[in-house]
Scaffold this motif. Sequence first.
Motif, mmCIF file in Angstrom:
data_model
loop_
_atom_site.group_PDB
_atom_site.id
_atom_site.type_symbol
_atom_site.label_atom_id
_atom_site.label_comp_id
_atom_site.label_asym_id
_atom_site.label_seq_id
_atom_site.Cartn_x
_atom_site.Cartn_y
_atom_site.Cartn_z
ATOM 1 N N GLN A 15 0.834 -1.201 0.000
ATOM 2 C CA GLN A 15 0.000 0.000 0.000
ATOM 3 C C GLN A 15 0.874 1.258 0.000
ATOM 4 N N ASP A 16 0.330 2.336 -0.555
ATOM 5 C CA ASP A 16 1.061 3.613 -0.590
ATOM 6 C C ASP A 16 1.225 4.210 0.813
ATOM 7 N N GLU A 17 0.200 4.069 1.631
ATOM 8 C CA GLU A 17 0.257 4.591 2.996
ATOM 9 C C GLU A 17 1.124 3.666 3.852
ATOM 10 N N PRO A 18 1.927 4.197 4.756
ATOM 11 C CA PRO A 18 2.790 3.328 5.569
ATOM 12 C C PRO A 18 2.055 2.585 6.687
ATOM 13 N N TYR A 19 0.869 3.105 7.099
ATOM 14 C CA TYR A 19 0.210 2.516 8.262
ATOM 15 C C TYR A 19 -1.182 1.985 7.943
ATOM 16 N N TYR A 20 -1.458 0.817 8.477
ATOM 17 C CA TYR A 20 -2.795 0.225 8.411
ATOM 18 C C TYR A 20 -3.727 1.004 9.331
ATOM 19 N N PHE A 21 -3.208 1.332 10.525
ATOM 20 C CA PHE A 21 -3.953 2.164 11.466
ATOM 21 C C PHE A 21 -2.965 3.026 12.230
ATOM 22 N N LYS A 22 -3.316 4.311 12.354
ATOM 23 C CA LYS A 22 -2.511 5.246 13.136
ATOM 24 C C LYS A 22 -3.480 6.188 13.836
ATOM 25 N N GLY A 23 -3.551 6.066 15.149
ATOM 26 C CA GLY A 23 -4.444 6.953 15.880
ATOM 27 C C GLY A 23 -4.595 6.550 17.329
ATOM 28 N N THR A 24 -5.340 7.374 18.038
ATOM 29 C CA THR A 24 -5.651 7.090 19.436
ATOM 30 C C THR A 24 -7.139 6.815 19.529
ATOM 31 N N ILE A 25 -7.471 5.723 20.213
ATOM 32 C CA ILE A 25 -8.864 5.332 20.399
ATOM 33 C C ILE A 25 -9.266 5.663 21.834
ATOM 34 N N TYR A 26 -10.415 6.336 21.979
ATOM 35 C CA TYR A 26 -10.905 6.749 23.290
ATOM 36 C C TYR A 26 -12.189 5.989 23.601
ATOM 37 N N ASN A 27 -12.319 5.540 24.845
ATOM 38 C CA ASN A 27 -13.501 4.815 25.306
ATOM 39 C C ASN A 27 -13.890 3.668 24.365
ATOM 40 N N PRO A 28 -12.937 2.836 23.957
ATOM 41 C CA PRO A 28 -13.257 1.766 23.003
ATOM 42 C C PRO A 28 -14.070 0.637 23.633
ATOM 43 N N VAL A 29 -14.955 0.072 22.821
ATOM 44 C CA VAL A 29 -15.775 -1.068 23.236
ATOM 45 C C VAL A 29 -15.790 -2.061 22.082
ATOM 46 N N ILE A 30 -15.546 -3.321 22.392
ATOM 47 C CA ILE A 30 -15.692 -4.370 21.377
ATOM 48 C C ILE A 30 -17.167 -4.745 21.352
ATOM 49 N N THR A 31 -17.821 -4.465 20.222
ATOM 50 C CA THR A 31 -19.271 -4.698 20.132
ATOM 51 C C THR A 31 -19.611 -6.052 19.521
ATOM 52 N N ARG A 32 -18.676 -6.619 18.768
ATOM 53 C CA ARG A 32 -18.878 -7.953 18.186
ATOM 54 C C ARG A 32 -17.540 -8.663 18.149
ATOM 55 N N GLN A 33 -17.595 -9.983 18.321
ATOM 56 C CA GLN A 33 -16.372 -10.774 18.196
ATOM 57 C C GLN A 33 -16.731 -12.156 17.688
ATOM 58 N N SER A 34 -15.839 -12.693 16.901
ATOM 59 C CA SER A 34 -16.082 -13.998 16.299
ATOM 60 C C SER A 34 -15.861 -15.112 17.308
ATOM 61 N N VAL A 35 -16.502 -16.246 17.023
ATOM 62 C CA VAL A 35 -16.266 -17.450 17.820
ATOM 63 C C VAL A 35 -14.896 -18.007 17.453
ATOM 64 N N LYS A 36 -14.526 -17.862 16.167
ATOM 65 C CA LYS A 36 -13.216 -18.329 15.714
ATOM 66 C C LYS A 36 -12.127 -17.564 16.461
ATOM 67 N N GLN A 37 -11.129 -18.291 16.931
ATOM 68 C CA GLN A 37 -10.043 -17.712 17.706
ATOM 69 C C GLN A 37 -8.757 -17.640 16.882
ATOM 70 N N GLN A 38 -7.820 -16.850 17.370
ATOM 71 C CA GLN A 38 -6.489 -16.755 16.783
ATOM 72 C C GLN A 38 -5.485 -16.567 17.902
ATOM 73 N N ALA A 39 -4.232 -16.810 17.572
ATOM 74 C CA ALA A 39 -3.140 -16.541 18.504
ATOM 75 C C ALA A 39 -1.891 -16.286 17.676
ATOM 76 N N LEU A 40 -1.057 -15.375 18.143
ATOM 77 C CA LEU A 40 0.214 -15.127 17.473
ATOM 78 C C LEU A 40 1.106 -16.342 17.701
ATOM 79 N N ALA A 41 1.687 -16.863 16.632
ATOM 80 C CA ALA A 41 2.456 -18.111 16.704
ATOM 81 C C ALA A 41 3.604 -18.043 17.708
ATOM 82 N N GLY A 42 4.210 -16.888 17.868
ATOM 83 C CA GLY A 42 5.333 -16.748 18.793
ATOM 84 C C GLY A 42 4.930 -16.227 20.161
#
Length: 191
Positions: free
Chosen positions: A88-115
């Motif tokens: 991508q031309d932009e260097p960042y996928y996301f750049k910002g500060t999130i205030y009062n965040p709430v996870i409103t939906r989440q999948s049943v499928k799980q993930q984990a970083l391999a390391g």
Amino acid sequence: MYRMDQVVRDGDPVLRKQAEKVAFPLSDEDQQVSKDMMEYLIISQDEKANEKYGLRPGVGLAAPQVGVSKQYASILIPNADVDGQEDQDEPYYFKGTIYNPVITRQSVKQQALAGGEGCLSVDADQPGFVERSYRITVRYQDETGAEQELKLQGYPADVFQHEIDHLHGTLYYDHINEANPWEEHDRTRYI
């Protein structure tokens, strides 16, 4: 900018507290903390600057990690770290500060970083899989107080969940199975 000696370490009670919601308009202090956290992340991802200032690389920093028990976190995810975003031309996928965040939906499928995961506030290695939702929807406020919503999956979803955990007094190793830290599950995608 914050330095490593200003990042609160595991054992400090602020990391285990439920952080307070942020009021708008943002106070001068909250604006400055957000700016300093983002500056830390930007510099920490630059190898030469990182060495110069002795920083550990990071993609997220929550307010409690700098001693401020409020619900916000700065996040800086390079495109190079996200599958399919490398060119991508932009260097960042996301750049910002999130205030009062709430996870409103989440999948049943799980993930984990391999390391496994790491944290700027945790100096001792805590090995093991940290299972998190593979897909999430996050509602948050931006610096103006406007509500935003993001649908995330894979690595970005992992980063957001890690930072939001900090706002509720949870550290990544709380999710690790103590009896069998590297136990794999069929329902989990390892990335």
